[in-house]
Design an enzyme around this catalytic site. Structure first.
Site, PDB file in Angstrom:
ATOM      1  N   CYS A  10       5.891  -0.285   7.600  1.00 52.43           N
ATOM      2  CA  CYS A  10       5.565   0.918   6.841  1.00 52.43           C
ATOM      3  C   CYS A  10       6.798   1.329   6.050  1.00 52.43           C
ATOM      4  O   CYS A  10       7.895   1.359   6.596  1.00 52.43           O
ATOM      5  CB  CYS A  10       5.153   2.046   7.788  1.00 52.43           C
ATOM      6  SG  CYS A  10       4.712   3.565   6.929  1.00 52.43           S
ATOM      7  N   LEU A  11       6.588   1.653   4.786  1.00 58.35           N
ATOM      8  CA  LEU A  11       7.708   2.066   3.939  1.00 58.35           C
ATOM      9  C   LEU A  11       8.331   3.365   4.454  1.00 58.35           C
ATOM     10  O   LEU A  11       9.478   3.663   4.142  1.00 58.35           O
ATOM     11  CB  LEU A  11       7.243   2.237   2.486  1.00 58.35           C
ATOM     12  CG  LEU A  11       6.748   0.937   1.832  1.00 58.35           C
ATOM     13  CD1 LEU A  11       6.109   1.222   0.479  1.00 58.35           C
ATOM     14  CD2 LEU A  11       7.894  -0.061   1.683  1.00 58.35           C
ATOM     15  N   GLN A  55       3.216   9.918   1.308  1.00 57.34           N
ATOM     16  CA  GLN A  55       4.515   9.234   1.407  1.00 57.34           C
ATOM     17  C   GLN A  55       5.445   9.613   0.248  1.00 57.34           C
ATOM     18  O   GLN A  55       6.645   9.398   0.322  1.00 57.34           O
ATOM     19  CB  GLN A  55       4.330   7.711   1.469  1.00 57.34           C
ATOM     20  CG  GLN A  55       3.654   7.258   2.765  1.00 57.34           C
ATOM     21  CD  GLN A  55       3.449   5.767   2.801  1.00 57.34           C
ATOM     22  OE1 GLN A  55       2.482   5.242   2.248  1.00 57.34           O
ATOM     23  NE2 GLN A  55       4.375   5.048   3.437  1.00 57.34           N
ATOM     24  N   GLY A  63       0.844  -1.194   0.000  1.00 57.00           N
ATOM     25  CA  GLY A  63       0.000   0.000   0.000  1.00 57.00           C
ATOM     26  C   GLY A  63       0.876   1.239   0.000  1.00 57.00           C
ATOM     27  O   GLY A  63       2.050   1.172   0.382  1.00 57.00           O
ATOM     28  N   HIS A  72      -4.410   1.500   7.745  1.00 53.48           N
ATOM     29  CA  HIS A  72      -3.026   1.991   7.855  1.00 53.48           C
ATOM     30  C   HIS A  72      -2.820   3.164   6.888  1.00 53.48           C
ATOM     31  O   HIS A  72      -2.266   4.193   7.259  1.00 53.48           O
ATOM     32  CB  HIS A  72      -2.074   0.825   7.552  1.00 53.48           C
ATOM     33  CG  HIS A  72      -0.622   1.190   7.424  1.00 53.48           C
ATOM     34  ND1 HIS A  72       0.343   0.758   8.309  1.00 53.48           N
ATOM     35  CD2 HIS A  72       0.042   1.930   6.498  1.00 53.48           C
ATOM     36  CE1 HIS A  72       1.525   1.232   7.943  1.00 53.48           C
ATOM     37  NE2 HIS A  72       1.377   1.942   6.831  1.00 53.48           N
ATOM     38  N   GLU A  73      -3.295   3.003   5.650  1.00 48.31           N
ATOM     39  CA  GLU A  73      -3.128   4.070   4.638  1.00 48.31           C
ATOM     40  C   GLU A  73      -3.973   5.295   5.009  1.00 48.31           C
ATOM     41  O   GLU A  73      -3.550   6.434   4.817  1.00 48.31           O
ATOM     42  CB  GLU A  73      -3.526   3.586   3.240  1.00 48.31           C
ATOM     43  CG  GLU A  73      -2.791   2.367   2.714  1.00 48.31           C
ATOM     44  CD  GLU A  73      -1.299   2.415   2.873  1.00 48.31           C
ATOM     45  OE1 GLU A  73      -0.725   3.524   2.971  1.00 48.31           O
ATOM     46  OE2 GLU A  73      -0.686   1.344   2.928  1.00 48.31           O
ATOM     47  N   HIS A 119      -2.295   7.534   7.340  1.00 45.55           N
ATOM     48  CA  HIS A 119      -1.336   8.443   6.681  1.00 45.55           C
ATOM     49  C   HIS A 119      -2.018   9.743   6.243  1.00 45.55           C
ATOM     50  O   HIS A 119      -1.422  10.812   6.291  1.00 45.55           O
ATOM     51  CB  HIS A 119      -0.714   7.777   5.439  1.00 45.55           C
ATOM     52  CG  HIS A 119       0.425   6.842   5.713  1.00 45.55           C
ATOM     53  ND1 HIS A 119       1.609   7.246   6.288  1.00 45.55           N
ATOM     54  CD2 HIS A 119       0.570   5.509   5.454  1.00 45.55           C
ATOM     55  CE1 HIS A 119       2.438   6.203   6.376  1.00 45.55           C
ATOM     56  NE2 HIS A 119       1.830   5.129   5.886  1.00 45.55           N
TER      57      HIS A 119
HETATM   58  O1  GNR Z   1       3.985  -2.631   2.670  1.00 42.42           O
HETATM   59  C1  GNR Z   1       3.297  -2.479   3.690  1.00 42.42           C
HETATM   60  N1  GNR Z   1       2.952  -3.578   4.422  1.00 42.42           N
HETATM   61  C2  GNR Z   1       2.028  -3.537   5.454  1.00 42.42           C
HETATM   62  C3  GNR Z   1       1.929  -4.663   6.278  1.00 42.42           C
HETATM   63  C4  GNR Z   1       1.015  -4.690   7.305  1.00 42.42           C
HETATM   64  C5  GNR Z   1       0.177  -3.608   7.511  1.00 42.42           C
HETATM   65  C6  GNR Z   1       0.267  -2.474   6.705  1.00 42.42           C
HETATM   66  C7  GNR Z   1       1.188  -2.449   5.682  1.00 42.42           C
HETATM   67  S1  GNR Z   1       1.274  -1.057   4.656  1.00 42.42           S
HETATM   68  C8  GNR Z   1       2.919  -1.124   4.129  1.00 42.42           C
HETATM   69  C9  GNR Z   1       3.197  -0.073   3.067  1.00 42.42           C
HETATM   70  C10 GNR Z   1       3.027   1.306   3.648  1.00 42.42           C
HETATM   71  O2  GNR Z   1       3.821   1.841   4.374  1.00 42.42           O
HETATM   72  N2  GNR Z   1       1.918   1.922   3.379  1.00 42.42           N
HETATM   73  O3  GNR Z   1       1.673   3.132   3.910  1.00 42.42           O
HETATM   74 NI    NI Z   2       2.739   3.175   5.783  1.00 44.87          NI
END
Ligand code: GNR
Ligand code: NI
Length: 171
Positions: A94-95, A51, A46, A136-137, A140
């Site tokens: 999270c990236l 980001q 995601g 999660h997104e 952000h």
């Molecule tokens: O790549 C991602 N893996 C992930 C694993 C578990 C819960 C959420 C994520 S999102 C993350 C990519 C990212 O940072 N998206 O904002």
């Molecule tokens: Ni993230």
């Protein structure tokens, strides 16, 4: 299409609140294409526009990326219109917080309203990893990272290590 640099914590841009999109234009579709390419390259499942430094309510996701068929999904101006009372726990990464992972509790299922790649209004039900990833997104978009769900002690430890790692990378 282009791969864009992904911002990492504690970059203050990641704390910005993203604005709703007024209309899904070709320029925004080009941004979504870049986001998807950046996400696949990372690799991640995601990515939120903030980001890559764009404070707009846009998400791209592909939670099926290990299967042969890629299944990209695009969400513009997403709104959670229902969330289950029961929670599920996932180990999140999270990236923008490279090299760290931690368990986070979130509603196990959600119902979402959003605009798709063509700007058409849609609703969908999500559960499992998809529901976790959408939430999660969407965090952000409010300037919230998964580490903000952890205790202050854990978060401070991670942020200190990220600062140290980025200083070492700059040497
Ligand atoms: O790549 C991602 N893996 C992930 C694993 C578990 C819960 C959420 C994520 S999102 C993350 C990519 C990212 O940072 N998206 O904002
Ligand atoms: Ni993230």
């Amino acid at each position: 299409m282009a791969i864009r640099p992904i911002l990492t914590a504690p970059n203050p841009i990641l704390k910005q609140v993203s604005k709703p999109v007024e209309a899904v234009t070709d320029d925004l579709r080009a941004l979504m294409d870049d986001m998807l390419e950046t996400m696949y390259d990372a690799p991640g499942i995601g990515l939120a526009a903030i980001q890559v430094g764009e404070p707009l309510q846009i998400l791209v996701l592909d939670v099926a990326h290990d299967e042969d068929e890629p299944k990209p999904q695009y969400f513009v101006n997403p709104e959670i219109i229902w969330a289950s009372e029961d929670l599920s726990t996932y180990e999140e990464g999270c990236l923008s917080v490279p090299e760290f992972a931690a368990e986070v509790d979130r509603p196990a299922a959600i119902r979402l309203r959003y605009l798709d790649y063509d700007g058409k209004e849609q609703e969908m039900h999500a559960d499992g990893l998809l529901a976790t990833c959408i939430q999660h997104e969407m965090d952000h978009l409010k300037g919230v990272l998964f580490i903000d769900h952890l205790s202050n002690v854990k978060r401070n430890m991670i942020v200190r290590k990220l600062i140290k790692a980025s200083k070492q990378a700059a040497e």
